[in-house]
Design a protein around this motif. Structure first.
Motif, PDB file in Angstrom:
ATOM      1  N   SER A 171      33.626  37.923  30.614  1.00  0.00           N
ATOM      2  CA  SER A 171      34.807  38.120  30.451  1.00  0.00           C
ATOM      3  C   SER A 171      35.520  38.313  31.657  1.00  0.00           C
ATOM      4  N   ARG A 172      37.169  37.562  31.877  1.00  0.00           N
ATOM      5  CA  ARG A 172      37.812  38.769  32.841  1.00  0.00           C
ATOM      6  C   ARG A 172      38.505  39.321  32.394  1.00  0.00           C
ATOM      7  N   PRO A 173      38.570  40.680  33.382  1.00  0.00           N
ATOM      8  CA  PRO A 173      38.681  41.712  32.553  1.00  0.00           C
ATOM      9  C   PRO A 173      40.697  42.533  32.282  1.00  0.00           C
ATOM     10  N   GLU A 174      40.763  42.637  30.680  1.00  0.00           N
ATOM     11  CA  GLU A 174      41.773  42.155  30.128  1.00  0.00           C
ATOM     12  C   GLU A 174      43.075  43.641  30.872  1.00  0.00           C
ATOM     13  N   ARG A 175      44.089  42.837  31.032  1.00  0.00           N
ATOM     14  CA  ARG A 175      45.099  44.348  31.164  1.00  0.00           C
ATOM     15  C   ARG A 175      45.963  44.829  30.878  1.00  0.00           C
ATOM     16  N   THR A 176      46.047  45.832  30.412  1.00  0.00           N
ATOM     17  CA  THR A 176      46.857  46.422  29.633  1.00  0.00           C
ATOM     18  C   THR A 176      47.576  46.935  29.856  1.00  0.00           C
ATOM     19  N   GLY A 177      49.391  47.049  30.358  1.00  0.00           N
ATOM     20  CA  GLY A 177      50.297  47.760  30.246  1.00  0.00           C
ATOM     21  C   GLY A 177      50.118  47.992  32.401  1.00  0.00           C
ATOM     22  N   GLU A 178      49.183  48.521  32.660  1.00  0.00           N
ATOM     23  CA  GLU A 178      49.241  48.582  34.790  1.00  0.00           C
ATOM     24  C   GLU A 178      47.820  48.796  34.593  1.00  0.00           C
ATOM     25  N   ASP A 218      29.084  47.228  34.646  1.00  0.00           N
ATOM     26  CA  ASP A 218      27.792  47.091  34.773  1.00  0.00           C
ATOM     27  C   ASP A 218      27.553  47.107  36.640  1.00  0.00           C
ATOM     28  N   LEU A 219      28.580  46.926  36.778  1.00  0.00           N
ATOM     29  CA  LEU A 219      28.676  46.693  38.400  1.00  0.00           C
ATOM     30  C   LEU A 219      28.249  48.018  39.253  1.00  0.00           C
ATOM     31  N   THR A 258      28.917  48.054  52.739  1.00  0.00           N
ATOM     32  CA  THR A 258      28.804  48.299  51.319  1.00  0.00           C
ATOM     33  C   THR A 258      30.645  48.247  50.727  1.00  0.00           C
ATOM     34  N   VAL A 259      31.296  47.915  50.956  1.00  0.00           N
ATOM     35  CA  VAL A 259      32.856  47.114  51.084  1.00  0.00           C
ATOM     36  C   VAL A 259      32.951  46.509  50.850  1.00  0.00           C
ATOM     37  N   ARG A 260      32.583  45.328  51.632  1.00  0.00           N
ATOM     38  CA  ARG A 260      32.252  43.638  51.386  1.00  0.00           C
ATOM     39  C   ARG A 260      31.617  43.004  50.010  1.00  0.00           C
ATOM     40  N   TYR A 261      30.433  44.167  49.910  1.00  0.00           N
ATOM     41  CA  TYR A 261      29.885  44.029  49.617  1.00  0.00           C
ATOM     42  C   TYR A 261      30.080  44.159  47.910  1.00  0.00           C
ATOM     43  N   ALA A 262      30.731  45.262  47.633  1.00  0.00           N
ATOM     44  CA  ALA A 262      31.848  45.487  46.652  1.00  0.00           C
ATOM     45  C   ALA A 262      32.404  44.577  46.210  1.00  0.00           C
ATOM     46  N   LEU A 263      33.213  44.444  47.120  1.00  0.00           N
ATOM     47  CA  LEU A 263      34.944  43.077  47.109  1.00  0.00           C
ATOM     48  C   LEU A 263      33.817  42.150  46.306  1.00  0.00           C
ATOM     49  N   SER A 264      33.055  41.407  47.030  1.00  0.00           N
ATOM     50  CA  SER A 264      32.643  40.023  46.913  1.00  0.00           C
ATOM     51  C   SER A 264      32.151  40.332  45.113  1.00  0.00           C
ATOM     52  N   ARG A 265      31.699  41.413  43.984  1.00  0.00           N
ATOM     53  CA  ARG A 265      30.975  41.969  43.126  1.00  0.00           C
ATOM     54  C   ARG A 265      32.354  41.813  42.213  1.00  0.00           C
ATOM     55  N   ALA A 273      33.482  39.095  39.481  1.00  0.00           N
ATOM     56  CA  ALA A 273      33.776  39.687  37.909  1.00  0.00           C
ATOM     57  C   ALA A 273      35.559  39.315  37.270  1.00  0.00           C
ATOM     58  N   GLY A 274      36.062  39.458  38.402  1.00  0.00           N
ATOM     59  CA  GLY A 274      37.541  39.011  38.743  1.00  0.00           C
ATOM     60  C   GLY A 274      38.401  39.623  38.160  1.00  0.00           C
ATOM     61  N   VAL A 275      38.130  41.102  38.840  1.00  0.00           N
ATOM     62  CA  VAL A 275      38.708  41.832  38.881  1.00  0.00           C
ATOM     63  C   VAL A 275      39.725  42.027  40.101  1.00  0.00           C
TER      64      VAL A 275
END
Length: 86
Positions: A4-11, A20-21, A53-60, A64-66
């Motif tokens: 599921s997409r991450p839930e935002r609580t406050g900030e 799991d990433l 590595t940053v490009r790969y992390a951003l794609s993941r 994940a919708g983060v």
């Protein structure tokens, strides 16, 4: 594994969505939480990770919708990344 997409609580982002990433993705997400918004180059500078590595992390993180990206106003060749919901 949470799909599921991450839930935002406050900030804050619900970090369960990134549990799991890879560690590099977690570091990039924390850098965005701290700085607000950064380009790939800015993330590489902030995290001391290689650009690839940053490009790969951003794609993941995007899968994940983060994080979300948009075109940078100052340079349309670059993208600016922020945490989802900001």
């Amino acid at each position: 594994m949470s799909t599921s997409r991450p839930e935002r609580t406050g900030e804050r982002v619900d970090w369960g969505a990134v549990s799991d990433l890879p560690p590099s993705a977690k570091l990039v997400a924390k850098a965005l939480e701290h700085e607000g918004q950064l380009t790939q180059t800015g993330l590489a500078d902030e995290t001391l990770l290689p650009a690839r590595t940053v490009r790969y992390a951003l794609s993941r993180l995007e899968d994940a919708g983060v994080v979300h990206s948009r075109v940078a106003f100052t340079d349309a060749r670059k993208r600016v990344y922020t945490l989802a919901g900001e």
